[in-house]
Design an enzyme around this catalytic site. Sequence first.
Site: not given
Length: 314
Positions: A134, A111, A67
Amino acid sequence: MPEHNAADVIRTGADGAHVIDGKVASEQVLAEVAEKAGALIAKGVTPGLAVVLVGENPASQVYVGAKGKAAKACGFHSVQHDLPASASEAEILALVDELNNDPAIHGILVQLPLPDHVNSTKVLEAIDPEKDADGFHPVNVGLLAIGSTERALVPCTPAGSLVLVEKAAAALGAKLDGMNAVIVGRSNIVGKPMVQLLLSKNMTVTVAHSRTRDLAAVVRAADLVVAAGSPRLVRGDWIKPGAIVIDVGINRIPGEGLTASGKPKTRLVGDVDYPAAAKHAAAITPVPGGVGPMTIAMLMSNTLRSAERVAAAK
Ligand code: NAD
């Protein structure tokens, strides 16, 4: 804007199947993001992505590294915060608060999974919905549920799956409007947001899950199958001839033989029995190389959108 041809995303596999190439599609998305980021930077706003990693889960380390790399390639300001597995919930919440208030950061990603002693829901809900790269915050979930797809930040895996559906349909000359779609799986991360995205394209959507009776019959009726359930669950002979198949599953299973260092080999498979399904499908995503690369591309796209909103409000 770079010129992209949807047909470039479909290639003919060794078995003659039409393969939906997620790597090519993700490169197209990333090229667009990088170009738009360049325009924003010229106006004085550099998109910023912060990724928070708690603990040392090897898979998470790989994802987070990828990422950060993609963010830099798009010209973003990219930061990674590594906290030890022993970090308290309060410490993580304090970091999220700091990032919420940092004007250089437009997208925040914590995460998952977080260590067991941390309440993941509490952490995800602490993220400013405008910076929720997200798309897991209830505000964004709600916006998507009421059809505000323009305002919502949409979870990256279903958003990327939709891009593949659109590109595949465009390449095949298939109309999404009115299509019968079956989603196998009802998770908050994949299945449920996928429902809203496909509805927004006027498809007739059925959601199958672990309690569905006669899954084979449900899948056989579908023009579009999105599988996010369990390893190689969807059998080849369930696929209606001419259907588009999007396989979200990523499962590591034992392979054949040993690696150079003597360890048993493993391999990745999806939730669809690919070789058999490819014989029936009009187009199908492989695993790996299908939905996987799209997830990171859509994370960049979400961060760019947040930065564009900040720039527009200036
Ligand atoms: P999950 O475990 O939260 O949900 C699985 C869903 O499948 C559940 O809703 C369950 O009801 C359904 N299911 C399980 N067994 C079933 C059965 N026998 N019949 C019908 N339905 C059944 O998983 P998730 O987070 O939605 O992820 C799904 C898959 O997608 C996993 O393989 C995961 O690794 C993968 N994934 C990939 C990406 C990516 O970037 N490509 C991102 C997220 C998840």
